[in-house]
Design a protein around this motif. Structure first.
Motif, PDB file in Angstrom:
ATOM      1  N   VAL A   9       0.832  -1.198   0.000  1.00 38.92           N
ATOM      2  CA  VAL A   9       0.000   0.000   0.000  1.00 38.92           C
ATOM      3  C   VAL A   9       0.868   1.250   0.000  1.00 38.92           C
ATOM      4  O   VAL A   9       0.569   2.239  -0.689  1.00 38.92           O
ATOM      5  CB  VAL A   9      -0.951  -0.020   1.212  1.00 38.92           C
ATOM      6  N   ASP A  10       1.972   1.210   0.763  1.00 38.91           N
ATOM      7  CA  ASP A  10       2.865   2.366   0.783  1.00 38.91           C
ATOM      8  C   ASP A  10       3.514   2.592  -0.581  1.00 38.91           C
ATOM      9  O   ASP A  10       3.734   3.736  -0.992  1.00 38.91           O
ATOM     10  CB  ASP A  10       3.936   2.159   1.853  1.00 38.91           C
ATOM     11  N   SER A  31       3.347   5.878  -2.963  1.00 37.00           N
ATOM     12  CA  SER A  31       4.555   6.573  -3.414  1.00 37.00           C
ATOM     13  C   SER A  31       4.524   6.890  -4.909  1.00 37.00           C
ATOM     14  O   SER A  31       5.386   7.612  -5.398  1.00 37.00           O
ATOM     15  CB  SER A  31       5.795   5.731  -3.106  1.00 37.00           C
ATOM     16  N   TRP A  32       3.558   6.329  -5.651  1.00 36.58           N
ATOM     17  CA  TRP A  32       3.400   6.595  -7.081  1.00 36.58           C
ATOM     18  C   TRP A  32       4.671   6.282  -7.877  1.00 36.58           C
ATOM     19  O   TRP A  32       5.024   6.985  -8.834  1.00 36.58           O
ATOM     20  CB  TRP A  32       2.958   8.030  -7.331  1.00 36.58           C
ATOM     21  N   GLN A  33       5.376   5.202  -7.456  1.00 37.15           N
ATOM     22  CA  GLN A  33       6.535   4.782  -8.240  1.00 37.15           C
ATOM     23  C   GLN A  33       6.102   4.231  -9.604  1.00 37.15           C
ATOM     24  O   GLN A  33       6.816   4.357 -10.587  1.00 37.15           O
ATOM     25  CB  GLN A  33       7.323   3.720  -7.467  1.00 37.15           C
ATOM     26  N   LYS A  34       4.934   3.578  -9.603  1.00 31.13           N
ATOM     27  CA  LYS A  34       4.331   3.127 -10.855  1.00 31.13           C
ATOM     28  C   LYS A  34       2.985   3.821 -10.971  1.00 31.13           C
ATOM     29  O   LYS A  34       1.990   3.357 -10.410  1.00 31.13           O
ATOM     30  CB  LYS A  34       4.175   1.609 -10.864  1.00 31.13           C
ATOM     31  N   TYR A  56      -6.942  11.925  -0.232  1.00 34.50           N
ATOM     32  CA  TYR A  56      -5.905  12.691   0.465  1.00 34.50           C
ATOM     33  C   TYR A  56      -4.714  11.793   0.809  1.00 34.50           C
ATOM     34  O   TYR A  56      -3.559  12.214   0.687  1.00 34.50           O
ATOM     35  CB  TYR A  56      -6.499  13.297   1.726  1.00 34.50           C
ATOM     36  N   ALA A  57      -4.992  10.557   1.237  1.00 34.83           N
ATOM     37  CA  ALA A  57      -3.889   9.652   1.586  1.00 34.83           C
ATOM     38  C   ALA A  57      -3.102   9.219   0.360  1.00 34.83           C
ATOM     39  O   ALA A  57      -1.905   8.941   0.460  1.00 34.83           O
ATOM     40  CB  ALA A  57      -4.437   8.430   2.321  1.00 34.83           C
ATOM     41  N   MET A  58      -3.755   9.143  -0.796  1.00 30.45           N
ATOM     42  CA  MET A  58      -3.088   8.697  -2.018  1.00 30.45           C
ATOM     43  C   MET A  58      -2.513   9.845  -2.836  1.00 30.45           C
ATOM     44  O   MET A  58      -2.099   9.623  -3.983  1.00 30.45           O
ATOM     45  CB  MET A  58      -4.084   7.917  -2.882  1.00 30.45           C
ATOM     46  N   ARG A  59      -2.455  11.014  -2.308  1.00 33.46           N
ATOM     47  CA  ARG A  59      -1.908  12.145  -3.062  1.00 33.46           C
ATOM     48  C   ARG A  59      -0.449  11.878  -3.404  1.00 33.46           C
ATOM     49  O   ARG A  59       0.275  11.227  -2.631  1.00 33.46           O
ATOM     50  CB  ARG A  59      -2.051  13.442  -2.272  1.00 33.46           C
ATOM     51  N   ARG A 112       3.151  16.245  -0.665  1.00 31.04           N
ATOM     52  CA  ARG A 112       3.282  15.876   0.737  1.00 31.04           C
ATOM     53  C   ARG A 112       4.452  16.617   1.370  1.00 31.04           C
ATOM     54  O   ARG A 112       5.370  17.076   0.683  1.00 31.04           O
ATOM     55  CB  ARG A 112       3.514  14.375   0.893  1.00 31.04           C
ATOM     56  N   SER A 113       4.398  16.674   2.673  1.00 30.37           N
ATOM     57  CA  SER A 113       5.489  17.272   3.444  1.00 30.37           C
ATOM     58  C   SER A 113       6.179  16.175   4.241  1.00 30.37           C
ATOM     59  O   SER A 113       5.540  15.213   4.689  1.00 30.37           O
ATOM     60  CB  SER A 113       4.938  18.350   4.394  1.00 30.37           C
ATOM     61  N   LYS A 114       7.471  16.319   4.402  1.00 35.73           N
ATOM     62  CA  LYS A 114       8.215  15.354   5.193  1.00 35.73           C
ATOM     63  C   LYS A 114       8.001  15.522   6.680  1.00 35.73           C
ATOM     64  O   LYS A 114       8.406  14.665   7.475  1.00 35.73           O
ATOM     65  CB  LYS A 114       9.703  15.462   4.869  1.00 35.73           C
TER      66      LYS A 114
END
Length: 991
Positions: free
Chosen positions: A806-807, A811-814, A961-964, A969-971
């Motif tokens: 899920v993480d 992260s939208w790597q793909k 919002y969680a999948m943005r 996002r902010s660190k």
């Protein structure tokens, strides 16, 4: 320069074994990174391989060789992430510079991977070769070629398909270049200050890395092997009911039954005996009367041991070499008997004298035939392998079936006592009475708490209302003794009265209905020596509620691998659901267990199988490291989720003269557990199971046990129904016993069972019973603690893998996969009625997909799961230490400090968990008034918002919002998390 020749450190990374999968897809893409004196080199990446093989050399420059013993080499293994920038830790090894060999003396060494922290999920080993070399140019070329190979691999991923194939072929040709064989010489001794894992070998010599092998199944030495024995002469393949012994190999025997003799002429009325001789084997009967002796004994000679064409039977006088009469049979003319044919009737035969002439009147009644172990005479026969045993020894090696005694729980409720008369010594002293009740059944003693003074009762009428549980066995011969005692000083109790009740007179019950309590008059023994009558105390009595509870199952085994869960009362038993048949074929490769005078090392092995109340013991095969039993036994099965235990032991009750010894304990060779629920119905499993024993020096293979098992059930519906029934009887849930009570009662039950079986003939030793019942399984072991911890982490690994997946979507790597995941989430939010059907459908499809890769063999002892291959010598020494300890004070101090270190980390984790819980409580406790005020305001706003906005939309907005994407996002941690971490906890109040 005075020293132009400069030495280099060569680290040759060979391979790794059984690494932890950390890519979220059940595998890893490992690479090794080696660091030495601020120099860092790495190997190639082995994609999707948990057992990678590198065979790469890494060269490091050494500034000062004299400082090498004070340096260390850090070897880390990482998993390369999908993006190429992230990596996961797979384990590390730190090698001291003092253990680095010189060139020509290097050997491959196997290192167990260590964790980076307490909670690192690590497993596996790595093999390395470290040595010093002056051949700088050659090793530099090796490093440069490695770097060039890495560049080619990067080009492969970027090039088109045709170019990639050509580069892969080129790389394959480069890797196939021949290498010079390396000669292994004397190994370098490791630094004594370092703690090395225990390496155990069962054969001569030490195992190298190539011999151990690197495969996911573990060492083949400890693995399960499928066999193909010739069971029942091939009958079980046609009709499993055509033979009683269809799960064992047929063993041919020559049977000789010597019944009696008549008209034997003996001088001076001496005793007469018969001797059966077949080649070098002979058997002697017991002594009989002079004129018409009767023996009725059977002798069995294995067909493999027959070295003659005839069998002879002599009749001799006691302690004389000359025979009185003789008969003989040609083996080619002896008939063959196959059950269920009736037994061969014995006949009278005229005996020959010393001259070979027929003796007048002297006749011998015998019967001779060929048969198998299925013959009725097999169990009572004297065997040729026991040639030098006397009759007591012969009885001790025969096959036997034992039955565990029926065990009952005896519940004693001590309610109160009345009109107690204090002792004279107690009344003269000015003190506060400490009155308690003690109950005793056999060697089991329990005591109540000290009664306190209750209003309107006083200490002469104490009140307890406490339950005490005991274990008694049928036939019940024990007495229950309840006594009232007053403690007048340390270790000094004065008897105020007692009552003796026979257990056979106690009421039996099968449910939780209350038993009527009774008053018993307390009695007192006269103290005069030799006077046995009882003195009754006037008015002193005790109120008891006593019952024999037959609704419980008396646990003498651990509930994890119990073989029987039926209640004690037989009227509560349900019909059996199936039959378990097991053929104990034999064993191979047993280790010598003892040394016999003049015969070298040997083993007298026998096998014990325990399921339910039935124990079976095979015959003892004397002086054989590959015994063959070929005995078949049957058990009724009442619950499929039970375990059968099979153990192999060495008979140590035979001394050097092969007579029954005293004080000897049978040695353990190993045992096997098989869970019936893992067996398919009506299938015959033939495997050889490794017999493993854990010694203080490490795990050792003691041999292999060959078994044939079949579980048959008549009605599959009844078997499936048992999966929905509670494991234990109803009384365990209506009136449950505490964990401490169950452990105490299990210890008592094991003691009672061992005592009863030790009174059988031949006795089943206490050491055998305790080993089969895992009597010491509750003892502390850091090895078992590690094994249980990693078992828990393996169970949680699937959840961790889902969280990482899920993480990775977040992260939208793909991007394509992440977008599809977000769309699927929004569909489920809009149609929530599909969530549960989709979840159950997914589990069904996964289960159907895994059906092809289902286990094909029964489970067996797993050395890797038990953490016996990577255990340290000190941990094993602690596990085999007695209780209380028998080690030196310095050793106990070291172990105590280690335990304190581990406990300190656990204490920190528990404290952190408590802190998080206290912060939740602080939200509404007004411990921090400003934080609570802010939380209440936010709750009111959230209540209005959730009332106005539909719940589906809230969940959808939260998912979006969680999948943005990461760029939005902010660190920094979220405001909600920062608010929660600022809440107070009670840790501030700890000393």
């Amino acid at each position: 320069m005075n020293n132009p020749i400069k030495e280099n450190l060569i680290v040759e990374v060979i391979a790794a074994h059984n690494l932890m999968p950390k890519d979220g897809e059940g595998s890893s893409s490992p690479f090794v990174e080696v660091e030495f004196e601020n120099q860092r080199l790495r190997t190639q990446v082995k994609y999707k391989d948990l057992n990678p093989v590198w065979n790469e050399k890494l060269v490091f420059h050494i500034n000062n060789v004299a400082d090498l013993p004070y340096r260390s080499v850090e070897v880390n293994i990482f998993n390369e992430g999908k993006s190429g920038n992230s990596r996961n830790f797979l384990g590390k090894v730190r090698v001291s510079g003092s253990s680095i060999a010189k060139e020509g003396e290097e050997i491959v060494q196997l290192y167990t991977l260590d964790k980076r922290s307490l909670f690192s999920h690590i497993r596996g080993e790595i093999s390395l070769k470290l040595y010093l070399s002056t051949k700088e140019s050659k090793e530099e070329n090796s490093v440069s070629s490695m770097k060039f190979t890495k560049q080619k691999q990067k080009k492969i991923h970027q090039a088109p398909t045709s170019a990639a194939k050509s580069l892969q072929q080129q790389l394959g040709q480069e890797k196939k270049q021949p290498q010079k064989p390396q000669q292994q010489e004397k190994p370098v001794e490791p630094n004594t200050g370092e703690c090395k894992p225990v390496v155990i070998t069962t054969g001569p010599g030490s195992a190298s890395v190539g011999e151990l092998g690197f495969h996911s199944g573990g060492s083949s030495e400890f693995s399960l092997k499928e066999t193909s024995p010739y069971l029942g002469g091939g009958l079980f393949k046609k009709d499993k009911t055509s033979s009683t012994y269809d799960l064992v190999e047929q063993m041919q025997y020559l049977y000789v039954r010597v019944v009696k003799a008549r008209e034997v002429s003996v001088f001076n009325g001496g005793e007469v005996m018969a001797e059966v001789k077949l080649g070098n084997y002979r058997g002697i009967t017991k002594r009989g009367s002079s004129s018409s002796p009767e023996w009725n004994q059977v002798f069995a000679f294995s067909k493999d041991c027959i070295q003659s064409s005839m069998v002879e039977i002599f009749v001799k006088e006691k302690e004389k070499e000359d025979f009185l009469g003789r008969i003989w049979f040609d083996l080619s003319e002896i008939p063959r008997r196959v059950p269920p044919d009736c037994q061969l009737a014995p006949q009278w035969y005229r005996m020959e004298d010393k001259k070979g002439e027929k003796a007048k009147g002297m006749e011998l009644m015998v019967s001779v035939w060929f048969g198998t172990q299925a013959d009725e005479a097999f169990a009572e026969a004297w065997h040729s392998k026991a040639a030098n045993l006397n009759f007591d020894g012969l009885c001790s090696i025969k096959s036997r079936v034992y039955l565990s005694p029926k065990l009952w729980y005896l519940r004693v409720t001590v309610i109160e006592a009345q009109d107690l008369v204090p002792s004279e010594k107690g009344s003269a002293m000015v003190r506060f009475p400490e009155i308690s009740a003690k109950a005793q059944v056999g060697n089991q003693v329990l005591r109540t708490r000290i009664a306190s003074a209750i209003a309107n009762r006083g200490l002469s009428n104490p009140f307890w209302n406490e339950d005490m549980m005991f274990v008694v066995a049928e036939p019940i011969e024990d007495y229950l003794m309840v006594s009232i005692e007053d403690r007048v000083g340390p270790g000094r109790d004065e008897l105020l009265g007692r009552v003796l009740i026979p257990v056979t007179a106690i009421e039996r019950r099968t449910d939780d209905k209350p038993v009527v309590s009774k008053w018993f008059t307390l009695e007192m023994n006269f103290k005069n020596f030799g006077e046995s009558k009882m003195a009754t105390r006037f008015g002193s009595r005790i109120h008891l509620r006593i019952s024999l509870d037959g609704g419980y199952h008396v646990l003498d085994e651990s509930t994890i691998y119990s073989s029987d869960v039926r209640p004690t009362a037989k009227q509560l038993w349900k019909p059996h659901i199936g039959v378990l048949e097991m053929g104990i074929l034999g064993a191979t490769g047993l280790m010598p267990m003892k040394i016999k005078e003049g015969k070298g090392s040997s083993t007298d092995a026998y096998c014990i199988a325990k399921y339910g109340q039935k124990w079976v013991r095979t015959r003892t095969v004397i002086d054989s490291l590959a015994p063959k039993w070929n005995e078949q036994y049957t058990w009724e099965v009442f619950d499929p989720c039970t375990v059968i235990t099979i153990g192999v032991f060495d008979n140590c009750h035979l001394d050097k003269n092969m007579t029954i010894g005293t004080g000897a304990s049978d040695s353990r060779i190993g045992k096997v557990r098989i869970r019936l629920s893992t067996l398919e119905s009506d299938r015959v499993y033939t495997h050889s199971y490794p017999l493993l024993m854990l010694h203080s020096s490490g795990v050792k293979k003691m041999g292999e046990l060959h078994l044939a098992i079949r579980f048959s059930c008549a009605n599959m519906v009844n078997v499936l129904h048992m999966y929905m029934v509670p494991i234990l009887p109803k009384m365990h849930y209506f009136r449950p016993l505490s964990v401490s009570q169950l452990e105490t009662l299990r210890y008592q039950a094991t003691t009672v069972v061992a005592a009863r079986l030790n009174r059988s003939e031949p006795p089943l030793g206490r050491e055998v019973v305790e080993y089969m019942l895992d009597h010491d399984s509750h003892m502390w072991s850091i090895r078992k603690s590690k094994a249980n911890f990693f078992r828990l982490m393996t169970v949680l690994s699937s959840l961790i893998a889902i969280a990482r997946w899920v993480d990775s979507m977040r992260s939208w790597q793909k991007p394509v996969y992440s977008f599809l995941f977000l769309v699927f989430f929004l569909v489920l939010v809009s149609l929530p009625e599909l969530i549960l059907p989709m979840a159950f459908l997914s589990m069904s499809l996964v289960g159907i997909w895994r059906f092809r890769s289902r286990p094909r063999h029964p489970p067996h002892m797993d050395t890797r799961l038990s953490h016996t291959e990577t255990v340290y010598a000190d941990e094993l020494d602690e596990e085999f230490d007695s209780f209380p300890t028998s080690r030196s004070g310095e050793m106990v101090r070291i172990r105590y400090d280690r335990l304190r270190s581990v406990a300190g980390r656990i204490q920190t984790v528990v404290g952190d968990m408590a802190t998080q819980g206290e912060r939740f409580e602080a939200l509404l406790s007004w411990r921090d008034p400003r934080a609570t005020f802010l939380f209440l305001v936010l709750c009111l706003i959230a209540a209005v918002a959730f009332y106005m906005v539909p719940f589906r939309m809230v969940v959808a907005l939260w998912g979006v919002y969680a999948m943005r994407p990461p760029r939005f996002r902010s660190k920094l941690p979220s405001p909600a998390l920062s608010f929660f971490r600022r809440l107070p906890a009670k840790a501030d109040s700890l000393l």
